[in-house]
Write a protein that holds these residues in place. Structure first.
Motif, short mmCIF file in Angstrom:
data_model
loop_
_atom_site.label_atom_id
_atom_site.label_comp_id
_atom_site.label_asym_id
_atom_site.label_seq_id
_atom_site.Cartn_x
_atom_site.Cartn_y
_atom_site.Cartn_z
N ALA A 80 0.78 -1.46 0.35
CA ALA A 80 -0.07 0.34 -0.23
C ALA A 80 0.77 1.78 0.10
N ARG A 81 2.27 1.02 0.22
CA ARG A 81 2.93 2.27 0.13
C ARG A 81 3.21 3.15 -1.23
N GLN A 82 3.28 4.02 -1.02
CA GLN A 82 3.49 4.37 -2.62
C GLN A 82 3.59 6.28 -2.47
N THR A 83 5.59 5.90 -2.86
CA THR A 83 6.19 7.03 -3.08
C THR A 83 6.35 7.73 -4.60
N VAL A 84 5.49 7.38 -5.36
CA VAL A 84 5.35 8.50 -6.68
C VAL A 84 4.13 8.89 -6.15
N ASN A 85 3.98 10.17 -7.56
CA ASN A 85 3.27 10.27 -8.21
C ASN A 85 2.48 9.79 -9.30
N PRO A 86 0.99 8.86 -8.82
CA PRO A 86 0.61 9.10 -10.17
C PRO A 86 0.79 8.87 -11.61
N GLY A 87 1.08 7.52 -12.23
CA GLY A 87 1.24 7.94 -13.26
C GLY A 87 3.09 7.95 -13.12
N ALA A 88 3.83 8.11 -12.73
CA ALA A 88 5.68 8.35 -12.46
C ALA A 88 6.10 6.81 -12.47
N GLY A 89 7.33 6.75 -13.53
CA GLY A 89 8.01 6.09 -13.22
C GLY A 89 6.82 4.73 -13.68
N LYS A 90 6.25 4.53 -14.13
CA LYS A 90 5.40 3.01 -14.63
C LYS A 90 6.02 2.66 -15.93
N HIS A 91 7.13 2.81 -17.31
CA HIS A 91 7.53 2.31 -17.31
C HIS A 91 8.73 2.15 -17.79
N GLU A 92 10.18 1.31 -18.02
CA GLU A 92 10.96 0.86 -17.24
C GLU A 92 11.95 1.64 -17.99
N TYR A 93 11.63 2.16 -19.40
CA TYR A 93 12.78 2.71 -20.04
C TYR A 93 12.61 4.14 -20.28
N THR A 94 11.74 4.32 -19.97
CA THR A 94 11.81 6.35 -20.24
C THR A 94 12.80 7.26 -19.43
N ASN A 137 6.84 4.14 -32.42
CA ASN A 137 6.05 3.02 -31.94
C ASN A 137 6.62 2.39 -30.30
N LYS A 138 6.49 2.91 -29.08
CA LYS A 138 6.67 2.30 -27.98
C LYS A 138 7.04 0.63 -27.92
N GLU A 139 5.51 -0.15 -28.08
CA GLU A 139 5.99 -1.41 -28.35
C GLU A 139 6.91 -1.97 -28.93
N GLY A 140 7.65 -1.40 -30.47
CA GLY A 140 8.42 -1.78 -31.38
C GLY A 140 9.49 -1.62 -30.31
N VAL A 141 9.84 -0.61 -29.96
CA VAL A 141 11.34 -0.37 -29.09
C VAL A 141 11.46 -0.34 -28.08
N ASP A 142 10.89 -0.83 -27.38
CA ASP A 142 10.99 -1.46 -25.74
C ASP A 142 11.40 -3.50 -26.24
N ARG A 143 10.49 -3.62 -27.54
CA ARG A 143 10.62 -5.40 -27.79
C ARG A 143 12.18 -5.08 -27.83
N VAL A 144 13.03 -4.17 -29.43
CA VAL A 144 14.27 -4.24 -29.64
C VAL A 144 15.39 -4.60 -28.13
N VAL A 145 14.94 -2.91 -27.03
CA VAL A 145 15.75 -2.65 -26.02
C VAL A 145 15.98 -4.38 -25.04
N GLN A 146 14.01 -4.32 -24.99
CA GLN A 146 13.73 -5.70 -24.40
C GLN A 146 14.94 -6.48 -24.32
N GLY A 147 15.24 -6.92 -26.30
CA GLY A 147 16.17 -7.70 -26.24
C GLY A 147 18.15 -7.50 -25.65
N VAL A 148 18.11 -6.98 -25.97
CA VAL A 148 19.79 -6.45 -25.59
C VAL A 148 20.10 -6.36 -24.55
N VAL A 149 18.98 -5.90 -23.78
CA VAL A 149 18.76 -6.06 -22.17
C VAL A 149 19.01 -7.44 -21.50
#
Length: 386
Positions: free
Chosen positions: A182-196, A230-242
């Motif tokens: 239940a602990r929330q330390t960031v504003n809603p919507g912040a830090g939801k995406h791993e690569y931003t 396109n976010k999905e395409g970037v995530d797919r490429v970056v995640q593959g490398v990671v």
């Protein structure tokens, strides 16, 4: 240079390869042997690697197999910085956010040993570090082992504002607080995406944000709107490398400080020469005459002083535990484990790997006009400092 078409060169190449493999295996055995000795020491697990903030190390010249080296012999709370660690835990328990503490410490010019201001993420990491309650944690084959350490609780020093037992209780209370879903330390919507936090605009070098104004999520330049992709395409490429990097076992092993490689070699070469010179002096026949003896002793003292200085530098530059191993364990089924990893941890790993001085480089999004094609792979540029 070896020419594999030449029979002699081919044989030498195979021989050198086998020798290199054997040398690597011997190094691995030495590291594991030293690690096990430190973990199972009769006085408690010995300190190794980076010094946790709030502690200070004690070093002494020791002889191992005839070689003299500077080695850590103890770890004690630092009277100057240990109270700050206690302050951190007290403030978190009182409801202060890590961001507010980081801003306050920045105003008070409280920094790490390297002079870097503390971030909210680094303060949070401190609050789960069991070294502060006299424990050493070791991870192996996906399992976590805990050992009683040879050093005391961070609050165990003269003039401490808190009793050691009370701090151990406080540490557990803060741990329970941080583990509360239940602990929330960031504003809603912040830090939801791993690569931003790791992506950058190649045009203005500004940060990248996620736009959901269209039916398909896009990455876009936050400040000037220079690029959209396109976010999905970037995530797919970056995640593959990671994931391709995280699947390697060697990246979780010992790593040198960011600038330690060349500097470490520059230290070890004169250190070896001075040790050899000292050994030669110590085994040489004692000269006749008082002046000659005094001169020889002065030379030995001078050499020992130079060796001590070089060994201290070598200790600072010697490889320490990989920070990656504290965030993600090596093992099978990497894709489902990555999927189950909290976004906050993924962002920390991305920040560690995807930077100009990181192992994978910073990912920059180019405009279509500057790319070979509009394909995602052609629009991503991986930038390093090299």
């Amino acid at each position: 240079m070896f020419d594999p078409r030449n029979g002699g060169d081919y044989a030498d190449l195979i021989d050198e390869s086998v020798k290199a493999m054997r040398a690597s295996a011997l190094t691995s055995e030495r590291v594991v042997r030293a690690l096990n000795a430190n973990l199972n020491h009769q006085d408690g697990a010995k300190p190794q690697g980076h010094i946790p903030y709030g502690f200070q190390r004690e070093y002494a010249m020791t002889k191992v197999k005839g070689k003299t080296a500077m080695r850590p012999v103890g770890q004690m709370p630092d009277p100057e910085t240990a109270p700050l660690v206690i302050e951190l835990f007290r403030r978190v328990k009182s409801g202060h956010s890590f961001l507010s503490i980081a801003r306050d410490w920045d105003k008070r010019t409280i920094t790490s040993r390297g002079g870097i201001p503390f971030s909210a993420q680094s303060l949070r990491a401190m609050c789960v570090r069991k070294a502060y309650i006299g424990k050493r944690v070791h991870r192996e084959d996906g399992e976590v082992f805990e050992f009683d350490a040879s050093w005391p609780v961070i609050a165990d020093f003269p003039g401490s504002p808190m009793k050691p037992a009370a701090f151990v209780t406080l540490f557990k209370e803060v741990g329970n607080l941080l583990a509360d879903p239940a602990r929330q330390t960031v504003n809603p919507g912040a830090g939801k995406h791993e690569y931003t936090g790791a992506l950058k605009c190649d045009v203005c070098s500004g940060p990248i944000k996620v736009s959901t104004k269209t039916t398909v999520p896009k990455y876009t330049c936050r400040d000037q709107g220079c690029v959209v992709i396109n976010k999905e395409g970037v995530d797919r490429v970056v995640q593959g490398v990671v994931l391709g990097y995280l699947v390697r076992e060697d990246v979780y092993a010992m790593v040198a400080p960011a600038d330690g490689g060349a500097e470490l070699e520059a230290v070890r070469s004169p250190l070896a020469a001075k040790r050899a010179e000292l050994a030669e002096l110590e085994t040489a026949p004692r000269p006749q005459g008082a002046r000659a003896k005094v001169a020889m002793l002065d030379m030995i003292d001078e050499l020992e002083g130079e060796i001590t200085e070089l060994e201290e530098r070598e200790t600072r530059l010697t490889p320490g535990p990989s920070p990656l191993a504290e965030l993600f364990d090596h093992g099978p089924d990497i894709e489902p484990r990555w999927k189950a990893t909290p976004v906050e941890v993924k962002r920390q790993i991305a920040a560690l790997l995807l930077s100009t001085d990181g192992p994978l480089g910073q990912v920059r999004v180019m405009r279509v006009a500057d790319s070979e094609s509009d394909a995602v792979t052609d629009r991503l540029r991986w930038v390093t400092t090299d």
